[in-house]
Design a protein around this motif. Structure first.
Motif, PDB file in Angstrom:
ATOM      1  N   THR A   1       5.939 -14.329  11.216  1.00 29.43           N
ATOM      2  CA  THR A   1       6.956 -13.458  10.981  1.00 29.43           C
ATOM      3  C   THR A   1       7.212 -13.212   9.477  1.00 29.43           C
ATOM      4  O   THR A   1       7.441 -12.175   8.941  1.00 29.43           O
ATOM      5  CB  THR A   1       8.461 -13.845  11.576  1.00 29.43           C
ATOM      6  OG1 THR A   1       7.846 -14.375  12.893  1.00 29.43           O
ATOM      7  CG2 THR A   1       9.353 -12.614  11.892  1.00 29.43           C
TER       8      THR A   1
ATOM      9  N   LEU B   1      17.957 -11.535   6.743  1.00 29.02           N
ATOM     10  CA  LEU B   1      17.144 -10.716   7.602  1.00 29.02           C
ATOM     11  C   LEU B   1      16.050 -11.475   8.671  1.00 29.02           C
ATOM     12  O   LEU B   1      15.989 -11.157   9.854  1.00 29.02           O
ATOM     13  CB  LEU B   1      16.194  -9.764   6.910  1.00 29.02           C
ATOM     14  CG  LEU B   1      16.981  -8.818   5.978  1.00 29.02           C
ATOM     15  CD1 LEU B   1      16.069  -7.772   5.063  1.00 29.02           C
ATOM     16  CD2 LEU B   1      17.781  -7.723   7.153  1.00 29.02           C
TER      17      LEU B   1
ATOM     18  N   LEU C   1       5.173  -8.601   3.865  1.00 26.61           N
ATOM     19  CA  LEU C   1       4.343  -6.831   4.032  1.00 26.61           C
ATOM     20  C   LEU C   1       5.390  -6.220   3.862  1.00 26.61           C
ATOM     21  O   LEU C   1       4.985  -5.047   3.043  1.00 26.61           O
ATOM     22  CB  LEU C   1       3.457  -7.076   5.321  1.00 26.61           C
ATOM     23  CG  LEU C   1       2.814  -5.762   5.466  1.00 26.61           C
ATOM     24  CD1 LEU C   1       1.571  -5.999   4.690  1.00 26.61           C
ATOM     25  CD2 LEU C   1       2.309  -5.964   6.822  1.00 26.61           C
ATOM     26  N   ALA C   2       6.412  -6.233   4.866  1.00 26.53           N
ATOM     27  CA  ALA C   2       7.376  -4.891   4.636  1.00 26.53           C
ATOM     28  C   ALA C   2       8.038  -4.938   3.013  1.00 26.53           C
ATOM     29  O   ALA C   2       8.195  -3.656   2.505  1.00 26.53           O
ATOM     30  CB  ALA C   2       8.527  -5.192   5.583  1.00 26.53           C
ATOM     31  N   PHE C   3       8.241  -6.039   2.477  1.00 27.65           N
ATOM     32  CA  PHE C   3       8.884  -5.828   1.149  1.00 27.65           C
ATOM     33  C   PHE C   3       7.950  -5.478   0.262  1.00 27.65           C
ATOM     34  O   PHE C   3       8.177  -4.913  -0.853  1.00 27.65           O
ATOM     35  CB  PHE C   3       9.310  -7.232   0.870  1.00 27.65           C
ATOM     36  CG  PHE C   3      10.916  -7.485   1.030  1.00 27.65           C
ATOM     37  CD1 PHE C   3      11.380  -7.448   2.286  1.00 27.65           C
ATOM     38  CD2 PHE C   3      11.822  -7.382  -0.036  1.00 27.65           C
ATOM     39  CE1 PHE C   3      12.513  -7.560   2.649  1.00 27.65           C
ATOM     40  CE2 PHE C   3      13.166  -7.684   0.336  1.00 27.65           C
ATOM     41  CZ  PHE C   3      13.615  -7.544   1.567  1.00 27.65           C
ATOM     42  N   PHE C   4       6.564  -5.367   0.626  1.00 27.70           N
ATOM     43  CA  PHE C   4       5.434  -4.635  -0.305  1.00 27.70           C
ATOM     44  C   PHE C   4       5.920  -3.456  -0.618  1.00 27.70           C
ATOM     45  O   PHE C   4       5.469  -2.743  -1.541  1.00 27.70           O
ATOM     46  CB  PHE C   4       4.133  -4.781   0.424  1.00 27.70           C
ATOM     47  CG  PHE C   4       3.105  -5.895  -0.339  1.00 27.70           C
ATOM     48  CD1 PHE C   4       3.310  -7.135  -0.179  1.00 27.70           C
ATOM     49  CD2 PHE C   4       1.925  -5.161  -0.827  1.00 27.70           C
ATOM     50  CE1 PHE C   4       2.367  -7.911  -0.983  1.00 27.70           C
ATOM     51  CE2 PHE C   4       0.996  -5.944  -1.375  1.00 27.70           C
ATOM     52  CZ  PHE C   4       1.181  -7.048  -1.367  1.00 27.70           C
ATOM     53  N   GLY C   5       6.606  -2.754   0.192  1.00 30.91           N
ATOM     54  CA  GLY C   5       6.773  -1.230   0.308  1.00 30.91           C
ATOM     55  C   GLY C   5       7.610  -1.001  -0.932  1.00 30.91           C
ATOM     56  O   GLY C   5       7.659  -0.002  -1.706  1.00 30.91           O
ATOM     57  N   PHE C   6       8.406  -1.771  -1.667  1.00 33.92           N
ATOM     58  CA  PHE C   6       9.217  -1.602  -2.766  1.00 33.92           C
ATOM     59  C   PHE C   6       8.301  -1.881  -4.265  1.00 33.92           C
ATOM     60  O   PHE C   6       8.788  -1.567  -5.103  1.00 33.92           O
ATOM     61  CB  PHE C   6      10.359  -2.803  -2.913  1.00 33.92           C
ATOM     62  CG  PHE C   6      11.479  -2.514  -1.668  1.00 33.92           C
ATOM     63  CD1 PHE C   6      12.118  -1.605  -1.819  1.00 33.92           C
ATOM     64  CD2 PHE C   6      11.607  -3.644  -1.051  1.00 33.92           C
ATOM     65  CE1 PHE C   6      12.975  -1.559  -0.928  1.00 33.92           C
ATOM     66  CE2 PHE C   6      12.299  -3.279  -0.123  1.00 33.92           C
ATOM     67  CZ  PHE C   6      13.217  -2.236   0.142  1.00 33.92           C
ATOM     68  N   LYS C   7       6.975  -2.365  -3.944  1.00 34.42           N
ATOM     69  CA  LYS C   7       6.109  -2.343  -5.289  1.00 34.42           C
ATOM     70  C   LYS C   7       6.116  -1.237  -6.087  1.00 34.42           C
ATOM     71  O   LYS C   7       6.242  -0.118  -5.614  1.00 34.42           O
ATOM     72  CB  LYS C   7       4.796  -2.793  -4.800  1.00 34.42           C
ATOM     73  CG  LYS C   7       3.904  -3.598  -5.523  1.00 34.42           C
ATOM     74  CD  LYS C   7       2.430  -3.748  -4.896  1.00 34.42           C
ATOM     75  CE  LYS C   7       1.630  -4.228  -5.735  1.00 34.42           C
ATOM     76  NZ  LYS C   7       0.416  -4.077  -5.232  1.00 34.42           N
ATOM     77  N   GLY C   8       6.367  -1.535  -7.479  1.00 37.43           N
ATOM     78  CA  GLY C   8       6.229  -0.335  -8.251  1.00 37.43           C
ATOM     79  C   GLY C   8       7.673   0.040  -8.694  1.00 37.43           C
ATOM     80  O   GLY C   8       7.749   0.920  -9.567  1.00 37.43           O
ATOM     81  N   MET C   9       8.630  -0.329  -7.890  1.00 43.13           N
ATOM     82  CA  MET C   9      10.053   0.236  -8.256  1.00 43.13           C
ATOM     83  C   MET C   9      10.632  -0.567  -9.362  1.00 43.13           C
ATOM     84  O   MET C   9      10.532  -1.820  -9.506  1.00 43.13           O
ATOM     85  CB  MET C   9      11.069   0.157  -7.111  1.00 43.13           C
ATOM     86  CG  MET C   9      10.515   1.431  -5.894  1.00 43.13           C
ATOM     87  SD  MET C   9      11.662   1.196  -4.631  1.00 43.13           S
ATOM     88  CE  MET C   9      10.730   1.964  -3.361  1.00 43.13           C
TER      89      MET C   9
ATOM     90  N   PHE D   1       4.980 -11.298   7.711  1.00 46.44           N
ATOM     91  CA  PHE D   1       5.053  -9.500   7.863  1.00 46.44           C
ATOM     92  C   PHE D   1       6.391  -9.190   7.472  1.00 46.44           C
ATOM     93  O   PHE D   1       6.277  -8.156   6.907  1.00 46.44           O
ATOM     94  CB  PHE D   1       5.319  -9.527   9.480  1.00 46.44           C
ATOM     95  CG  PHE D   1       3.811  -9.643  10.404  1.00 46.44           C
ATOM     96  CD1 PHE D   1       2.655  -9.413   9.759  1.00 46.44           C
ATOM     97  CD2 PHE D   1       3.957  -9.970  11.875  1.00 46.44           C
ATOM     98  CE1 PHE D   1       1.588  -9.476  10.566  1.00 46.44           C
ATOM     99  CE2 PHE D   1       2.759 -10.035  12.504  1.00 46.44           C
ATOM    100  CZ  PHE D   1       1.599  -9.869  11.849  1.00 46.44           C
ATOM    101  N   ILE D   2       7.274  -9.945   7.126  1.00 50.69           N
ATOM    102  CA  ILE D   2       8.437  -9.511   6.455  1.00 50.69           C
ATOM    103  C   ILE D   2       8.064  -9.408   4.895  1.00 50.69           C
ATOM    104  O   ILE D   2       8.583  -8.320   4.511  1.00 50.69           O
ATOM    105  CB  ILE D   2       9.560 -10.510   6.445  1.00 50.69           C
ATOM    106  CG1 ILE D   2      10.348 -10.654   7.774  1.00 50.69           C
ATOM    107  CG2 ILE D   2      10.555 -10.277   5.656  1.00 50.69           C
ATOM    108  CD1 ILE D   2      11.165 -11.706   8.189  1.00 50.69           C
TER     109      ILE D   2
END
Lengths: 318, 191
Positions: B176, B150, B182-190, B179-180
Motif C-alpha cells: 500500500t 492518509l 505512486l499516487a504522490f508521483f502525480g505532483f512531480k514537477g510542481m 502505491f501511495i
C-alpha cells in the motif's frame, strides 16, 4: 476458502439492491463497449487485439490466483474481464503485448487479489495499473507513437502534448465536435467522447456509477480549467478542450466511480469528484505528466477513507 | 512571498520526506494501524521537527560555524533532538496517557527517526535562511503527517479486508505504501 475468520465485515458500499456483482460487471462492460467500438473502428485490428488480450490475460491472472490460493474460481462474476476491458480503454492501440499482460497483472494480482478480492481494493485497479505503466514505460504509453502507424484525415498529435508544449493556441486545431467523434490520438476507449458520454449516462441512469461523482468530477475539471484559462489564455487551454481530451471522460464515468475506492455519502462524493477534477487540471497544467486523470483518481482514492468520515447524523441521535 | 509558498508546496507534496525521499519509514509503518495513533504521531513529529529545525539551525550558525566545529554537527544535532524528544515524552505522559500508551516504543524512537535528522541536515546543506529553515521544517513535518494520516486511513480499511495470509500486516502495508508513493508521483514537477 481456508480462512478462519468467522464474522466477515465487508467494505462499503452497503447499498441493498437485487443487482449482483455479475450483473454490474456486465452492465459496465456494455457501457464501456459503446466507447470502445468506435475506437476499434478508428484504430483497426491492433486495437481489437489489445482489448482482447487485456480481457483474456485478466481472466488468466485471476484464475491462476484462484488456483494457487485453492479458492473457488471467481472469474464467473465478470469482474476480472471488466477490469481488463477498462484497462484496455486507457492503452494506446500500439501497446506491445507484454505491456498489456504486465498491466493486467498489476490490476488483478497486485491491486485486487492482494487486497482480498472485490471490495477490498483501496485503489481503482485499472487506474493504478495504467499509472504503473505510465511511470514505467512513458515512451510506450505515449500517444504520439501512433503518428507513425496511422495516417488519418485529422491531426494525430496527442492534443494534450500539443497544448502542454506548444501553447494553448494549438487547442484550436481540435474543434470540440471532432473530439466528440474521436478524431484525436488517445487511448482506444478514450478518444470517442460521444460514446463515453452515452455509456456514462446509461451507467448513471442504472445507478451503477453514482451521478454525484461523475458530474462533480466533470464540474471540477471545468472550473479548474476555466480559472487557469482566465489567468492566462495563451498558456492554458479552455475548459471544453480539457473535458473532451485525454482520459477525462473515462476517468469521470469509469475510474473515479469504482465501487470500493469511492465514498458513499453525498457530501464526501461531491468533494471526492470535485477534488479529482481540480487535481486533474492542476497536474496537466503544472506537473510533468501529460495527463493527470490517473494520478488525480489515485490521490482521491487515497483521501477516500478520510472523506468518508463526514457522515450524516444517525437517526434519533441528539 | 511566492518563493516561500513554492518551498512549502515542494516540501509537503513534491519532495515529501516519506514518500519521495524514503526517510522515516519505521514510524510510518509502525504507527499507522489506527487513525488516533497516526494523528498523535504526526503532531509529535511536527512539534519535534519544528523545534529541532530551529534549534539546530541556530546552533549551526551561532556555535558550530564560527568556531569551525562542523565535524561535531552530527553529535550536536543528535543531542538536541534527543533532549526535545525527552521533553515531548514527559509532556505526553502527564497530559495524554492514552496516546502515550498508543505510541508506545515509537515515541522515544523519534530520536532515531531519520526524517527529523534528515530535515535538519537538509536545512544546513541547502543553506536555507532562518525563515526558510523554519518553513521547510514545518512543511516537511506536515508532509510526513499527511502521508501518515492518509496511510492510516487506507490501512484501517485494509485490516478489515480478507487479505491472503502470506500478505497480511506489514507486507500489505508495504505494498500500500508503494502505491501511495505512486499516487504522490502525480505532483512531480510542481513547485
Amino acid at each position: 476458502m481456508t480462512d478462519s475468520t468467522k464474522l466477515i465485515v465487508s467494505h462499503a458500499p452497503f447499498y441493498r439492491d437485487a443487482c449482483t456483482v455479475m450483473k454490474r460487471s456486465y452492465l459496465i462492460m456494455a457501457a464501456a463497449l459503446v466507447a470502445l467500438i468506435p475506437g476499434w473502428f478508428l484504430f483497426g485490428a491492433p486495437a481489437v487485439g489489445v482489448s482482447a488480450l487485456a480481457v483474456a490475460s485478466s481472466i488468466f491472472w485471476e484464475l491462476t490466483a484462484n488456483t494457487l490460493m485453492k479458492q473457488q474460481p471467481t472469474i464467473g462474476d465478470g469482474n476480472a474481464a471488466m477490469i481488463g476491458l477498462i484497462l484496455s480503454m486507457l492503452l494506446p492501440a500500439t501497446a506491445p503485448w507484454w505491456m498489456v499482460i504486465t498491466g493486467t497483472f498489476v490490476a488483478i494480482i497486485m491491486s485486487k487479489i492482494a487486497f482480498g478480492g472485490i471490495g477490498g481494493n483501496p485503489f481503482c485497479p485499472p487506474a493504478l495499473s495504467a499509472a504503473v505503466l505510465t511511470v514505467s514505460w512513458p515512451h510506450l504509453m505515449n500517444f504520439n507513437g501512433m503518428l507513425v502507424n496511422y495516417d488519418m484525415a485529422w491531426s494525430m498529435v496527442d492534443p494534450l502534448i500539443n497544448v502542454k508544449f506548444f501553447g494553448a493556441e494549438t487547442a484550436s486545431l481540435y474543434p470540440p465536435l471532432e473530439l466528440l467523434f474521436g478524431h484525436q490520438a488517445g487511448g482506444i476507449g478514450a478518444v470517442c467522447g460521444a460514446g463515453l458520454i452515452l455509456g456514462g449516462i446509461f451507467l448513471m441512469i442504472r445507478g451503477i456509477s453514482s451521478w454525484e461523482i461523475c458530474l462533480s468530477f466533470l464540474g471540477g475539471v471545468f472550473v479548474a480549467a476555466f480559472l487557469f484559462n482566465m489567468s492566462n489564455p495563451d498558456l492554458y487551454a479552455g475548459p471544453v478542450f480539457h473535458l473532451l481530451t485525454g482520459y477525462t471522460l473515462v476517468g469521470a464515468f469509469f475510474l473515479a466511480t469504482e465501487d470500493s475506492s469511492s465514498p458513499v455519502n453525498l457530501i464526501p462524493m461531491l468533494i471526492y469528484g470535485f477534488g479529482g477534477g481540480m487535481l486533474t487540471v492542476l497536474i496537466r497544467n503544472k506537473g510533468v505528466w501529460v495527463d493527470g486523470v490517473l494520478f488525480a483518481v489515485l490521490l482521491m482514492n487515497l483521501a477516500n477513507p478520510i472523506l468518508d468520515m463526514i457522515r450524516p447524523k444517525a437517526l434519533g441521535k441528539v | 512571498m511566492t518563493e516561500y509558498i513554492l518551498l512549502a508546496i515542494s516540501c509537503i507534496f513534491v519532495n515529501n520526506i516519506m514518500l519521495t525521499q524514503n526517510l522515516g519509514s519505521c514510524p510510518f509503518l509502525g504507527t499507522s494501524k489506527s487513525m488516533d495513533t497516526a494523528v498523535g504521531m504526526s503532531m509529535a513529529v511536527i512539534f519535534v521537527l519544528v523545534m529541532a529545525g530551529i534549534t539546530t539551525w541556530v546552533v549551526e550558525a551561532a556555535i558550530l560555524k564560527p568556531m569551525d566545529l562542523q565535524f561535531l554537527r552530527t553529535v550536536a544535532f543528535i543531542l538536541i533532538i534527543a533532549s526535545l524528544v525527552q521533553f515531548v515524552e514527559m509532556f505526553l505522559k502527564k497530559s495524554m496517557p492514552s496516546l502515550y500508551a498508543g505510541l508506545g516504543i515509537f515515541l522515544p524512537l523519534i530520536t532515531t527517526n531519520c526524517a527529523v535528522m534528515g530535515v535538519c541536515l537538509i536545512n544546513i546543506n541547502e543553506e536555507y535562511t532562518f525563515l526558510q529553515a523554519l518553513i521547510s521544517s514545518f512543511c516537511y513535518a506536515t508532509g510526513f503527517g499527511l502521508a501518515l494520516v492518509l496511510f492510516a486511513g487506507v490501512r484501517e480499511r485494509v485490516i478489515l479486508a480478507r487479505v491472503p495470509r502470506p500478505l497480511r500486516d506489514t507486507s500489505i502495508g508495504l505494498i500500500t505504501a508503494g502505491f501511495i508513493a505512486l499516487a504522490f508521483f502525480g505532483f512531480k514537477g510542481m513547485g
